[in-house]
Design a protein around this motif. Structure first.
Motif, mmCIF file in Angstrom:
data_model
loop_
_atom_site.group_PDB
_atom_site.id
_atom_site.type_symbol
_atom_site.label_atom_id
_atom_site.label_comp_id
_atom_site.label_asym_id
_atom_site.label_seq_id
_atom_site.Cartn_x
_atom_site.Cartn_y
_atom_site.Cartn_z
ATOM 1 N N PRO A 100 0.823 -1.222 0.000
ATOM 2 C CA PRO A 100 0.000 0.000 0.000
ATOM 3 C C PRO A 100 0.847 1.258 0.000
ATOM 4 C CG PRO A 100 -0.080 -1.092 2.147
ATOM 5 C CD PRO A 100 0.617 -2.033 1.206
ATOM 6 N N ARG A 101 0.431 2.224 -0.807
ATOM 7 C CA ARG A 101 1.157 3.497 -0.888
ATOM 8 C C ARG A 101 0.801 4.423 0.269
ATOM 9 N NH1 ARG A 101 -0.465 5.155 -6.865
ATOM 10 N NH2 ARG A 101 -2.383 4.164 -6.138
ATOM 11 N N ARG A 102 -0.313 4.104 0.933
ATOM 12 C CA ARG A 102 -0.744 4.920 2.070
ATOM 13 C C ARG A 102 -0.957 4.025 3.288
ATOM 14 N NH1 ARG A 102 -5.740 7.961 -0.736
ATOM 15 N NH2 ARG A 102 -5.982 5.871 -1.604
ATOM 16 N N ILE A 103 -0.917 4.634 4.457
ATOM 17 C CA ILE A 103 -1.204 3.925 5.703
ATOM 18 C C ILE A 103 -2.704 4.025 5.950
ATOM 19 C CG2 ILE A 103 -0.744 3.753 8.168
ATOM 20 C CD1 ILE A 103 1.714 3.205 6.502
ATOM 21 N N TRP A 104 -3.360 2.871 6.078
ATOM 22 C CA TRP A 104 -4.806 2.838 6.301
ATOM 23 C C TRP A 104 -5.096 2.830 7.797
ATOM 24 C CZ3 TRP A 104 -8.825 2.054 2.504
ATOM 25 C CH2 TRP A 104 -8.353 2.033 1.177
ATOM 26 N N ILE A 105 -5.923 3.777 8.233
ATOM 27 C CA ILE A 105 -6.310 3.826 9.642
ATOM 28 C C ILE A 105 -7.828 3.924 9.758
ATOM 29 C CG2 ILE A 105 -4.140 4.875 10.432
ATOM 30 C CD1 ILE A 105 -5.700 7.567 10.632
ATOM 31 N N ALA A 106 -8.346 3.357 10.829
ATOM 32 C CA ALA A 106 -9.760 3.485 11.166
ATOM 33 C C ALA A 106 -9.895 4.467 12.320
ATOM 34 C CB ALA A 106 -10.341 2.134 11.566
ATOM 35 N N MET A 107 -10.912 5.314 12.227
ATOM 36 C CA MET A 107 -11.205 6.286 13.271
ATOM 37 C C MET A 107 -12.700 6.232 13.566
ATOM 38 S SD MET A 107 -8.353 8.070 14.034
ATOM 39 C CE MET A 107 -8.695 9.798 14.400
#
Length: 208
Positions: A100-107
């Protein structure tokens, strides 16, 4: 009663800050409050090369070993309520060939996207049990990372299959079952929590 600290020379402050950086691995500017050192010391130490700045308000010793999860550490330090999810969680659990090119976060639902220039982020919002259930806390370099467990991550991937691709979710499901990283009961529990039971049912049945 407000705590007061004894007056110390700059050299004493410097040594205490360097010792703290050595102890913690990743040093945050607010950590200096623990030892009563002024934050301007961080600027001086960075200018002289005794510390290096890895992000806003985040420092480390120049010779410290770079963690493979350095980007996750930076985000966990800045956004403690973030939970690593989807492609980032799959990569952490070694269940995908994707990079992944981005860091996936849940909020939590209603959160604003954190203002972080680097690393690049992709935020998804979860509500209720979809956000709160299945969180594991893993410590890396003395920083606590909040990340969804394997079963929850796979259910999330099916939930957000339009964003990441159904093929990615299926690959993760097959690998998790083959490597025994998630049981059928765990997968089914989170399929219901994430409201994708009907979607996942045929794939789960096919792997039995």
């Amino acid at each position: 009663m407000e705590q007061t600290w004894p007056i110390m020379s700059p050299n004493t402050h410097t040594q205490r800050v360097l010792d703290l950086a050595r102890q913690k691995g990743t040093l945050r500017s607010r950590d200096l409050d623990e030892i009563g050192a002024p934050r301007v010391i961080l600027t001086r130490l960075t200018t002289t090369g005794l510390l290096e700045k890895t992000g806003r308000g985040i420092y480390r010793l120049p010779d410290s070993q770079v963690s493979e999860h350095e980007n996750l550490l930076a985000i966990a330090t800045k956004v403690p309520q973030a939970v690593f999810c989807l492609l980032t969680a799959l990569q952490f659990h070694e269940l995908t060939t994707q990079l992944p090119r981005r860091i996936w976060i849940a909020m939590p639902r209603g959160s604003h996207t954190p203002k972080i220039n680097y690393p690049p982020l992709k935020m998804v919002q979860f509500a209720g049990d979809s956000y709160a259930e299945g969180i594991e806390v893993v410590e890396r370099d003395q920083v606590k990372l909040r990340i969804y467990c394997v079963a929850k991550t796979i259910a999330d991937c099916f939930k957000h299959r339009n964003k990441i691709g159904l093929d990615v979710a299926l690959e993760a499901l097959k690998d998790a079952k083959a490597q025994k990283k998630a049981s059928a009961d765990e997968l089914w529990r989170f399929a219901k929590i994430c409201r994708v039971a009907n979607v996942m049912r045929p794939y789960l049945e096919a792997l039995e």
